[in-house]
Motif scaffolding. Structure first.
Motif, mmCIF file in Angstrom:
data_model
loop_
_atom_site.group_PDB
_atom_site.id
_atom_site.type_symbol
_atom_site.label_atom_id
_atom_site.label_comp_id
_atom_site.label_asym_id
_atom_site.label_seq_id
_atom_site.Cartn_x
_atom_site.Cartn_y
_atom_site.Cartn_z
ATOM 1 N N CYS B 146 21.649 14.556 11.976
ATOM 2 C CA CYS B 146 20.712 14.585 13.052
ATOM 3 C C CYS B 146 19.712 13.518 12.421
ATOM 4 O O CYS B 146 18.803 13.104 12.930
ATOM 5 C CB CYS B 146 19.868 15.858 12.943
ATOM 6 S SG CYS B 146 20.563 17.294 13.750
ATOM 7 N N HIS B 147 20.022 13.137 11.087
ATOM 8 C CA HIS B 147 19.121 12.103 10.595
ATOM 9 C C HIS B 147 17.734 12.493 10.562
ATOM 10 O O HIS B 147 16.813 11.961 11.095
ATOM 11 C CB HIS B 147 19.381 10.793 11.510
ATOM 12 C CG HIS B 147 18.940 9.434 10.585
ATOM 13 N ND1 HIS B 147 17.743 9.274 10.485
ATOM 14 C CD2 HIS B 147 19.898 8.679 9.884
ATOM 15 C CE1 HIS B 147 17.674 8.106 9.480
ATOM 16 N NE2 HIS B 147 18.927 7.764 9.407
ATOM 17 N N ARG B 148 17.715 13.711 10.000
ATOM 18 C CA ARG B 148 16.340 14.153 10.021
ATOM 19 C C ARG B 148 16.128 15.155 8.629
ATOM 20 O O ARG B 148 17.059 15.823 8.187
ATOM 21 C CB ARG B 148 16.387 15.147 11.405
ATOM 22 C CG ARG B 148 15.092 15.733 11.621
ATOM 23 C CD ARG B 148 14.618 16.320 12.614
ATOM 24 N NE ARG B 148 15.619 17.215 13.482
ATOM 25 C CZ ARG B 148 15.648 17.709 14.622
ATOM 26 N NH1 ARG B 148 14.283 17.393 15.468
ATOM 27 N NH2 ARG B 148 16.555 18.589 15.209
ATOM 28 N N PRO B 155 9.841 19.468 11.039
ATOM 29 C CA PRO B 155 10.189 18.014 10.611
ATOM 30 C C PRO B 155 9.411 17.260 10.056
ATOM 31 O O PRO B 155 8.240 17.363 10.282
ATOM 32 C CB PRO B 155 10.560 17.578 12.304
ATOM 33 C CG PRO B 155 10.464 18.717 13.101
ATOM 34 C CD PRO B 155 9.696 19.748 12.528
ATOM 35 N N PRO B 160 12.175 5.112 7.576
ATOM 36 C CA PRO B 160 13.853 5.008 6.884
ATOM 37 C C PRO B 160 13.837 4.686 5.682
ATOM 38 O O PRO B 160 14.788 5.336 5.052
ATOM 39 C CB PRO B 160 14.096 3.671 7.888
ATOM 40 C CG PRO B 160 13.482 3.488 9.070
ATOM 41 C CD PRO B 160 12.037 4.292 8.828
#
Lengths: 232, 232
Positions: B146-148, B155, B160
């Motif tokens: 999920c890149h989370r 969340p 980045p």
DNA sequence: GTTGCTCGTCACAAAATTGTCACACAATAT
DNA sequence: ATATTGTGTGACAATTTTGTGACGAGCAAC
């Protein structure tokens, strides 16, 4: 899902040839249907949904290439694998055939074995996923059969590309994809378009989804986008 | 910030063409090396280990297809992605080229943009993705798919760089790293940034982690930082 | 031909991220 | 205690990344 062998539509104007092919394929366990021209073929495709098409190069009326091209353009049939049949001596047209969207190309005369082998190969390559199931998520409904998306029963007005994009997202939720991956998956690996084009289509899709659902497409900064039903 | 930049071996017997391609690729951030024939190419592959090969169809001596086939047979080079280059009119050989193990196929003349696009696509497909397994530690969950990052399902809002930093820490727990090491690992070896920049990002990360988890990033005075689940 | 639609690209606007600094604060050394 | 060194922190401008409207090309239907 019935896994009763794949079905093949044979499109050729000469009945004996169709018959010969049909016999060969049935012996190999495939189910066959036939059509003598583009019109018949289209009808068959619509209501019997074959898994693959054997398409003769020469057809009365709409030619084989033309028909193939048309099929590849329509979303509903774009995924349908096509094998072109051509008589010896027409081989120059091979490139043209492949460019029209054919997945393979066989020169007549061919042995049944060869035909079956190629057929298997093409079927193996082609996506086995029969995306016939509607997907629904909190009022957002994508119906692959109708080829339509509704948000709380209100049809969404989106172009084919946005449709494919949304379909991809809905079948690949909760996961981040880079622009490049989306281009690969939605546009098809071998096209060249700018990565930023993805942004534009995301924008169009969000707009079409409206306030109710636009938040589902989340920006993953520095990476790409993600479709998620969870709150941001 | 500059990306790591993949290296590409260009194999073509015509120097001007090699040069042209090289320029285009370098502008796109790739590192290039060249070879005029199969023999040279092989040598380059062995000692400079390119990430991808652009291979001309026509080569003096060992032909391109033959060479490709050979590369694909050797274990050491089997995984090396190959893009075949071919002049217009040789298109019939497309299938043959792909069967020899080429991963893609471009017809000359091609635009630099197209070349770069294909190259990217091939590299993307062939480069195995990193870790796909989520990492979890007392309510802190980093999901690379999920890149989370979530802290107790909430969340985290981080950039980045902080994401990469945290990912590095979570995959290298219980060990102190100097600022220089972190710059190497997280920023990538060949960038120049002040070491104190690390401090700032540590600060940002701690802030984002909140009281619940900020203590996990511990300062090792005179040395650097450490990520630890144990109490301080 | 015209019309209407979709698509890819661009230029610019808007927003988020980044690296650096100056200074506050804390820990050690003298 | 004071000096010295190392780290925390807020602010800032530059840069990067993304959002957005507009435009022309291409194509199908007419």
């Amino acid at each position: 899902m019935t896994k009763a062998g794949k079905s093949v539509l044979i499109v050729d104007d000469e009945a004996p040839i169709r018959e010969m092919i049909a016999v060969a394929l049935e012996m190999a366990g495939y189910e066959c249907m036939e059509a003598a021209n583009a019109q018949e073929a289209h009808a068959q495709i619509i209501d019997r949904k074959p898994d693959l098409i054997l398409l003769d190069w020469m057809l009365p009326g709409t030619s084989g290439v033309e028909f193939a091209r048309r099929l590849k353009r329509e979303d509903r049939t774009a995924e349908l694998p096509i094998i072109m049949l051509t008589a010896k001596g027409e081989e120059d047209n091979k490139v043209q055939g492949l460019e029209a969207g054919a997945d393979d190309y066989i020169t007549k005369p061919f042995s049944p074995r060869e035909l079956v082998a190629r057929l298997k190969a093409v079927l193996r390559r082609s996506t086995p996923q029969g995306i016939e199931e509607p997907i629904e998520v909190s009022g957002l409904l994508l119906d692959p059969v109708c080829h339509r998306v509704t948000s709380f029963d209100k049809p969404l007005d989106i172009g084919p590309t946005e449709y494919r994009l949304l379909q991809f997202f809905m079948t690949h939720q909760e996961r981040a994809y880079s622009r490049a991956q989306l281009l690969d998956q939605v546009w098809g690996g071998n096209v060249y378009v700018e990565e930023r084009t993805v942004d534009v289509h995301i924008r169009r899709l969000r707009k079409a989804l409206g306030e109710a659902h636009e938040h589902m497409i989340q920006t993953v900064r520095g990476t790409g986008y993600r479709f998620s039903t969870k709150v941001a």
